[in-house]
Design a protein around this motif. Structure first.
Motif, PDB file in Angstrom:
ATOM      1  N   PRO A 109       0.842  -1.384   0.010  1.00  0.00           N
ATOM      2  CA  PRO A 109      -0.058  -0.124  -0.112  1.00  0.00           C
ATOM      3  C   PRO A 109       0.711   1.289   0.032  1.00  0.00           C
ATOM      4  O   PRO A 109       0.308   2.257  -0.432  1.00  0.00           O
ATOM      5  N   GLY A 110       2.018   1.202   0.415  1.00  0.00           N
ATOM      6  CA  GLY A 110       2.936   2.298   0.485  1.00  0.00           C
ATOM      7  C   GLY A 110       3.632   2.851  -0.731  1.00  0.00           C
ATOM      8  O   GLY A 110       4.213   3.528  -0.697  1.00  0.00           O
ATOM      9  N   VAL A 111       3.680   1.968  -1.615  1.00  0.00           N
ATOM     10  CA  VAL A 111       4.250   1.991  -3.074  1.00  0.00           C
ATOM     11  C   VAL A 111       3.311   2.863  -3.914  1.00  0.00           C
ATOM     12  O   VAL A 111       2.551   2.315  -4.504  1.00  0.00           O
ATOM     13  N   THR A 112       3.383   4.111  -3.930  1.00  0.00           N
ATOM     14  CA  THR A 112       2.394   4.785  -4.704  1.00  0.00           C
ATOM     15  C   THR A 112       3.433   5.401  -5.915  1.00  0.00           C
ATOM     16  O   THR A 112       2.682   5.923  -6.949  1.00  0.00           O
ATOM     17  N   ASP A 113       4.475   5.295  -5.721  1.00  0.00           N
ATOM     18  CA  ASP A 113       5.118   5.863  -7.194  1.00  0.00           C
ATOM     19  C   ASP A 113       6.515   4.883  -7.241  1.00  0.00           C
ATOM     20  O   ASP A 113       7.410   4.810  -6.585  1.00  0.00           O
ATOM     21  N   ILE A 114       6.170   3.892  -8.235  1.00  0.00           N
ATOM     22  CA  ILE A 114       7.107   2.807  -8.617  1.00  0.00           C
ATOM     23  C   ILE A 114       8.588   3.282  -9.035  1.00  0.00           C
ATOM     24  O   ILE A 114       9.733   2.864  -8.176  1.00  0.00           O
ATOM     25  N   PRO A 115       8.671   4.297  -9.687  1.00  0.00           N
ATOM     26  CA  PRO A 115       9.860   4.866 -10.115  1.00  0.00           C
ATOM     27  C   PRO A 115      10.824   5.367  -8.664  1.00  0.00           C
ATOM     28  O   PRO A 115      11.921   4.981  -8.416  1.00  0.00           O
ATOM     29  N   ALA A 116      10.062   5.940  -7.851  1.00  0.00           N
ATOM     30  CA  ALA A 116      10.601   6.684  -6.930  1.00  0.00           C
ATOM     31  C   ALA A 116      10.920   5.581  -5.923  1.00  0.00           C
ATOM     32  O   ALA A 116      11.943   5.547  -5.271  1.00  0.00           O
ATOM     33  N   MET A 117      10.210   4.511  -5.735  1.00  0.00           N
ATOM     34  CA  MET A 117      10.457   3.246  -4.957  1.00  0.00           C
ATOM     35  C   MET A 117      11.754   2.514  -5.363  1.00  0.00           C
ATOM     36  O   MET A 117      12.647   2.299  -4.540  1.00  0.00           O
TER      37      MET A 117
END
Length: 396
Positions: A109-117
């Motif tokens: 749930p905390g992964v809202t921006d995959i490139p940023a992750m």
């Protein structure tokens, strides 16, 4: 002789585990050592189904291995066997194994921006930070978390979908390995693989299926196989040890050096393309690996004693591959390659316990030597799996 040695090894690991746990509780972090779980005899809704499937495979498996539809039959049966073993512990346990605070789904749930992750992934690997990744996410490259994020994005979020996905992908090993080694006679032994206990459900079970498909593809289409195995590098750092199996897949007796060289070149090109894609996205594999070695010793990896696990891991392995796997060990390129990978993992000190699931991508290849065994050994496989699953409440 091999069966006797394996039996003594398992007995020694169990007895030593009981003694250590009695004298120093918490040292091994495995109350049913060498298996990570608890001694808790139990049965469940999957018990009758598992018994029925075992009976049918023992009775008809060798004949069905010669059927024109042997591979799809084996895949479906292996999936049902794995699912029935999981249901011995019950549906509720099956669907929550990947949702605990230590697991991948906790972070989805905390992964809202995959490139940023991906770019900031390494910054969250070390423990004792406010935003440290949970245990399993921190211990693996971002590909593992990305897999479950992708499932969530396509509407297959939650523990049930994730666990079923791991079983379905993990069971692909049952058809990929016979295709790679060119012998369907191993099918019934792969179907009743005792290691299926930990395929349903763990991410390592999923890794096993992806890795087996990658190795098979290397034998036919090295570039495609290289891409899949390149992806494996970003599922688990330990899957770099697939290298010996990759070499076994690319090497064919009688080939000239130039032919083998071209295959290796295509495979490397595929793998490096995946490495490059992650590097461009901000994650460098070696940086992650160096940080994971530190993170490993920030937790129970620092407490668990090497002197016990360096040999008890092998006892767990014997239970994973079963008596047939032990009996079938021989001088075969697939078995030797898998053995090299397992030995390297064992001696590294980064595989102290829980190897019954962590080593699944290597252990399953040790069954390549079972092709000439008779149905008595299928019975031994089924008995091993059913005994372990009913006596120990495993964590996976």
């Amino acid at each position: 002789m091999r069966i006797a040695i394996a039996g003594l090894l398992v007995a020694a690991a169990v007895i030593a585990g009981l003694i250590v746990n009695a004298q120093n509780p918490g040292l091994l972090f495995a109350s049913a050592a060498p298996i990570f779980g608890d001694w808790q005899p139990h049965a469940g809704p999957g018990t009758p189904a598992a018994l029925l499937i075992a009976f049918l495979v023992i009775a008809k498996g060798p004949e069905l291995a010669r059927h024109r539809f042997a591979l799809p039959i084996a895949y479906v049966t292996a999936t049902l066997w794995t699912f029935s073993l999981a249901m011995i512990d019950g549906w509720d346990r099956f669907v929550t194994r990947l949702t605990t605070v230590d697991e991948y789904l906790h972070e989805v749930p905390g992964v809202t921006d995959i490139p940023a992750m991906v770019t900031g992934f390494t910054q969250r690997i070390l423990d004792f930070q406010p935003d440290s990744w949970t245990t399993h996410v921190s211990g693996h490259p971002p590909g593992a978390l990305l897999t479950f994020v992708a499932l969530d994005r396509v509407g297959l979020g939650g523990g049930a979908a994730a666990s079923i996905f791991c079983v379905l992908v993990g069971s692909l090993a049952v058809v990929a390995i016979p295709k790679a080694i060119g012998d369907n006679a191993v099918l019934p032994f792969l179907v009743l693989f005792p290691g299926a206990i930990w395929v349903g459900a763990s991410a390592d079970g999923m890794f096993m299926g992806v890795a087996a498909v990658g190795i098979y593809l290397l034998t036919r289409w090295p570039l495609l196989g290289g891409i899949v195995l390149g992806w494996c590098l970003f599922l688990s750092y330990g899957l770099v040890l697939l290298a010996p199996l990759a070499i076994a897949a690319l090497w064919r007796q009688g080939d000239r050096f130039g032919v083998i060289g071209r295959r290796i070149g295509w495979a490397l090109a595929g793998a490096l393309a995946v490495v490059a894609a992650f590097a461009v996205s901000g994650f460098w594999w070696l940086d992650g690996y160096e940080l994971v070695k530190i993170r490993y010793y920030q937790g129970i990896g620092d407490v668990r004693p090497y002197w016990y696990w360096v040999w008890a891991n092998l006892a767990a392995l014997a239970l994973v591959i079963g008596p047939a796997g032990v009996r079938g060990l021989r001088k075969d390129k697939w078995i030797i390659a898998a053995g090299i990978a397992i030995l390297a993992a064992d001696l590294s000190g980064l595989s102290k316990a829980e190897t019954e699931r962590i080593w699944l991508p290597f252990a399953v290849w040790l069954l390549a030597g079972t092709a000439k065994l008779d149905r008595r050994w299928l019975t031994a496989q089924a008995v091993t799996a059913l005994a372990v699953n009913h006596l120990v409440l495993t964590n996976w």
